[in-house]
Motif scaffolding. Sequence first.
Motif, short mmCIF file in Angstrom:
data_model
loop_
_atom_site.label_atom_id
_atom_site.label_comp_id
_atom_site.label_asym_id
_atom_site.label_seq_id
_atom_site.Cartn_x
_atom_site.Cartn_y
_atom_site.Cartn_z
N GLU A 135 17.85 70.03 31.10
CA GLU A 135 18.21 69.11 30.92
C GLU A 135 17.36 67.89 31.66
O GLU A 135 17.72 66.83 30.79
CB GLU A 135 19.43 68.86 32.72
CG GLU A 135 19.12 68.94 33.85
CD GLU A 135 18.95 70.19 34.34
OE1 GLU A 135 19.29 70.40 35.47
OE2 GLU A 135 19.07 71.70 33.71
N HIS A 136 16.37 68.23 31.56
CA HIS A 136 15.05 67.30 31.90
C HIS A 136 14.04 67.50 30.55
O HIS A 136 13.05 66.25 30.52
CB HIS A 136 14.01 67.81 32.82
CG HIS A 136 14.97 67.70 35.05
ND1 HIS A 136 15.53 66.12 34.76
CD2 HIS A 136 15.66 68.53 34.95
CE1 HIS A 136 16.09 66.99 35.66
NE2 HIS A 136 16.46 68.39 36.23
N ILE A 137 14.68 68.31 29.39
CA ILE A 137 14.22 67.81 28.17
C ILE A 137 14.98 66.60 27.28
O ILE A 137 16.23 66.66 27.05
CB ILE A 137 14.17 69.08 27.46
CG1 ILE A 137 13.30 70.03 27.94
CG2 ILE A 137 13.83 69.08 25.85
CD1 ILE A 137 14.00 71.55 27.44
N GLY A 138 13.54 64.86 27.46
CA GLY A 138 14.21 64.53 26.78
C GLY A 138 14.70 64.48 25.12
O GLY A 138 13.88 65.19 24.86
N ARG A 139 14.69 63.41 23.94
CA ARG A 139 14.86 63.71 22.42
C ARG A 139 13.87 62.59 22.42
O ARG A 139 14.59 61.36 22.52
CB ARG A 139 16.08 63.46 22.25
CG ARG A 139 16.77 65.11 22.36
CD ARG A 139 16.83 65.76 21.44
NE ARG A 139 17.61 67.14 21.10
CZ ARG A 139 17.69 67.66 20.25
NH1 ARG A 139 17.02 67.82 19.04
NH2 ARG A 139 18.24 69.17 20.68
N THR A 149 11.15 58.58 36.28
CA THR A 149 12.20 59.17 36.39
C THR A 149 13.31 60.77 37.06
O THR A 149 13.45 60.17 36.72
CB THR A 149 13.16 59.20 34.94
OG1 THR A 149 13.12 59.77 34.15
CG2 THR A 149 12.97 57.17 34.24
N LYS A 150 12.18 61.48 36.94
CA LYS A 150 11.94 62.78 37.48
C LYS A 150 11.29 63.25 38.38
O LYS A 150 10.67 64.66 39.41
CB LYS A 150 10.88 63.69 35.87
CG LYS A 150 11.67 63.38 34.64
CD LYS A 150 13.49 63.50 34.80
CE LYS A 150 14.60 63.31 33.24
NZ LYS A 150 15.57 63.60 33.90
N ARG A 151 11.34 62.23 39.01
CA ARG A 151 10.78 62.39 40.67
C ARG A 151 11.61 63.46 41.49
O ARG A 151 10.84 64.19 42.51
CB ARG A 151 10.61 60.92 41.97
CG ARG A 151 9.66 60.06 40.57
CD ARG A 151 9.23 59.10 41.60
NE ARG A 151 8.14 57.93 41.36
CZ ARG A 151 7.11 57.96 41.78
NH1 ARG A 151 6.68 59.06 42.20
NH2 ARG A 151 6.45 56.88 40.96
N SER A 152 12.87 63.21 41.79
CA SER A 152 13.41 63.94 42.40
C SER A 152 13.62 65.13 41.51
O SER A 152 13.33 66.89 42.76
CB SER A 152 15.07 64.00 42.21
OG SER A 152 15.17 64.32 40.95
N VAL A 153 13.33 65.41 40.79
CA VAL A 153 13.08 67.68 40.29
C VAL A 153 11.70 68.15 41.24
O VAL A 153 11.66 69.60 41.47
CB VAL A 153 13.99 67.75 38.98
CG1 VAL A 153 12.36 66.86 37.28
CG2 VAL A 153 13.74 69.14 38.58
N ILE A 154 11.18 67.04 40.80
CA ILE A 154 9.49 67.67 41.11
C ILE A 154 9.17 67.58 42.81
O ILE A 154 8.79 68.19 43.27
CB ILE A 154 8.37 66.02 40.72
CG1 ILE A 154 8.43 66.80 38.89
CG2 ILE A 154 6.94 67.05 41.41
CD1 ILE A 154 7.57 65.05 38.33
N ALA A 174 1.99 62.63 36.02
CA ALA A 174 2.57 64.08 37.17
C ALA A 174 1.71 64.44 37.88
O ALA A 174 2.86 64.78 39.13
CB ALA A 174 2.60 64.69 35.87
N ALA A 175 1.13 63.88 38.29
CA ALA A 175 -0.31 64.49 39.20
C ALA A 175 0.37 63.33 40.15
O ALA A 175 0.28 63.68 41.23
CB ALA A 175 -1.70 64.34 38.37
#
Length: 294
Positions: free
Chosen positions: A83-87, A123-128, A148-149
């Motif tokens: 679900e975290h893969i964008g298009r 936008t993906k801070r929570s999954v990280i 990301a780092a």
Amino acid sequence: MVPKITVIGSLNMDLTATSAKRPAAGETILGERFETFPGGKGANQAVAAARLGADVAMIGMVGRDPFGDELTQVLRREGIRTEHIGRAGTSSGVAVIQVVDGDNSITVIPGANFQLTPDYIGTKRSVIAESDMVLIQLEIPLETVAAAAKCCQEADVPYILNPAPAQPLSREVIDQAAYITPNESEAAILFDDIQKALKEYADKLVITKGEEGIVYSGGRVPAFSVEPVDTTGAGDTFNAALALKLASGSPLDEACRYANAAAALQIGFPGAQAGMPTNDEVISFMRQNGQNPL
């Protein structure tokens, strides 16, 4: 507990041509075989980690094309959270691979992978933040790698930096990584003096050297004697296995031995993902070769 591993990186369709030799400039040769395989260093590491038993999430970008559909479906079938893969509004990434005598040379066309932006990572801070370990490679923009780092650092989540394909990196990105896993040629680009770097980044720098095995500050892990069919994805399998063991609390030497065995198993099959082993297969292989898979 099952370790949670998040992979931030590329998804490519690998177009693989096998031949007896590589064509010279201007030369046309007849090949032996052509195949397509789902790949990309990010997707490969995600699949390898999932096969070994990790709970895996993938952060990446594909195009709005048939390759993008297939790449996402392949990961989903492996139990990876997609679900975290964008298009992106461009083509999916493609890798053109030439295989000769079991060794490969690769040309990568990034496509949608270069639409993976720092803002998207934000936008993906929570999954990280929920991860036990993050895996990052360099088939995405360097500014995205840096973002990301930073997210990992802010969330106090360790990340493995696999600096491939080889290119210079900022000292900050290297210093923020919990582990750095270049091969021999990549290490030469990152560090002027490899022996000095092994001391400076003790218990952090792990260098893979193909048939010569693995070198890190604590010593050397010899390579297994196996006949390679296709080395595509060997480094990705190594990194995924290393991440799994380190996220599970194993010391670096034990993690390196396990990862070395996983990579040795993987190269016995054509295609990056086809031969990626399960945990039981790695343990069995280690025992068959006289090693104690603690």
